[in-house]
Design an enzyme around this catalytic site. Sequence first.
Site, PDB file in Angstrom:
ATOM      1  CB  ILE A  39      -0.991   0.047   1.201  1.00 49.37           C
ATOM      2  CG1 ILE A  39      -0.304  -0.377   2.504  1.00 49.37           C
ATOM      3  CG2 ILE A  39      -2.205  -0.795   0.934  1.00 49.37           C
ATOM      4  CD1 ILE A  39      -1.181  -0.190   3.730  1.00 49.37           C
ATOM      5  CG  ASP A  55      -5.766  -2.349   1.340  1.00 48.81           C
ATOM      6  OD1 ASP A  55      -5.351  -3.283   2.052  1.00 48.81           O
ATOM      7  OD2 ASP A  55      -6.415  -1.376   1.766  1.00 48.81           O
ATOM      8  N   GLY A  77       1.500  -6.842   6.259  1.00 45.75           N
ATOM      9  CA  GLY A  77       0.804  -6.916   7.547  1.00 45.75           C
ATOM     10  C   GLY A  77       1.496  -6.002   8.539  1.00 45.75           C
ATOM     11  CB  SER A 115       6.526 -13.570  13.943  1.00 47.03           C
ATOM     12  OG  SER A 115       7.229 -13.065  15.064  1.00 47.03           O
ATOM     13  CG  ASN A 116      10.421 -14.411  17.525  1.00 49.36           C
ATOM     14  OD1 ASN A 116      10.273 -14.178  18.728  1.00 49.36           O
ATOM     15  ND2 ASN A 116      10.657 -13.436  16.649  1.00 49.36           N
ATOM     16  CE1 TYR A 140       3.664  -9.315  13.632  1.00 52.61           C
ATOM     17  CE2 TYR A 140       5.026 -10.214  15.393  1.00 52.61           C
ATOM     18  CZ  TYR A 140       4.858  -9.884  14.063  1.00 52.61           C
ATOM     19  OH  TYR A 140       5.863 -10.124  13.166  1.00 52.61           O
ATOM     20  CE  LYS A 144       3.311 -12.047  11.331  1.00 49.45           C
ATOM     21  NZ  LYS A 144       3.252 -11.792   9.872  1.00 49.45           N
ATOM     22  CB  SER A 169      15.723 -10.002  15.916  1.00 47.86           C
ATOM     23  OG  SER A 169      15.103 -10.473  17.107  1.00 47.86           O
ATOM     24  NE  ARG A 178      13.325 -11.841  22.011  1.00 47.03           N
ATOM     25  CZ  ARG A 178      12.973 -11.460  20.796  1.00 47.03           C
ATOM     26  NH1 ARG A 178      13.440 -10.340  20.265  1.00 47.03           N
ATOM     27  NH2 ARG A 178      12.135 -12.201  20.085  1.00 47.03           N
TER      28      ARG A 178
END
Length: 269
Positions: A39, A55, A77, A115-116, A140, A144, A169, A178
Amino acid sequence: MGENFVARNILITGAAGEIGSVLRKGLAGRFDLLRLTDIKPLGPAGIGEEVCEADMQDQGAMASVMKDIDCVVHLAGIPLEDSWENILPANVIGCAHVFEAARIAGVRRVVFASSNHAIGFYHRDQRIDANVVTRPDSRYGVSKVFGEAIGRLYADKYGLSVSCLRIGSFRSRPEDRRQLMTWISPRDTVHLVERCIVHPDYHYFIVYGVSNNDQNMWDNSEVEWLGYRPRDNAEKFALDIMARGEEEDPVAKAYHGGSFCSAEFSVTS
Ligand code: 15L
């Protein structure tokens, strides 16, 4: 999947984002076509590229960008924790639209950026593989888990080939303690996504998107066959990071998901 898969035309959703921009460069010239959607503005199309603003909320637009595509790399997203009002349309409805448009258009493969944070509430003293039960650490993270589930459904019911990348990351270099565990470099990210696009035959799997970090907590040994061989190691930056003496808060420090776990945490023991 039946006969071997050959990826010629690739669609990247969320192509103007951080990972999308790195993939755009890293995958340039590797395929007949890279079709890029977002977008946000994508700039002019380079050689072998098509750019289109689309979109994910718009089913019609999604249908048209799927035309003649062999593989979708779905990155679009919200990339962080947010309210349900924002997460649901962007990460849940939008993701469903992408899988559904891909199915209707006869796209054979979807590479989904998970994602983790789908497993963020595992304790850091536990090394885990992709067979563990999900433990999302945020709205979030829940979105996922949804993406991984819809991927599984579309693989099992409609025969799409689907991979889900539990990305750690993604940074040019690790930025805190981390991330010595969770970092994935741009170079390893391009390599991982490329392996997921070009592998000739798979049904459904989950892989952790993590570099070859000494302190890695995620076990990809079950997906050796994918040929993902990360080359970067966050440990190279460890002295710098440790010298800063920064400490995570106790909840963040206990879990894989770090600050995504400690945000709004209200369990009292
Ligand atoms: C993610 O999924 C986010 O998109 C990213 O910005 C980082 O926060 C990353 O996880 C992480 O766990 O460090």
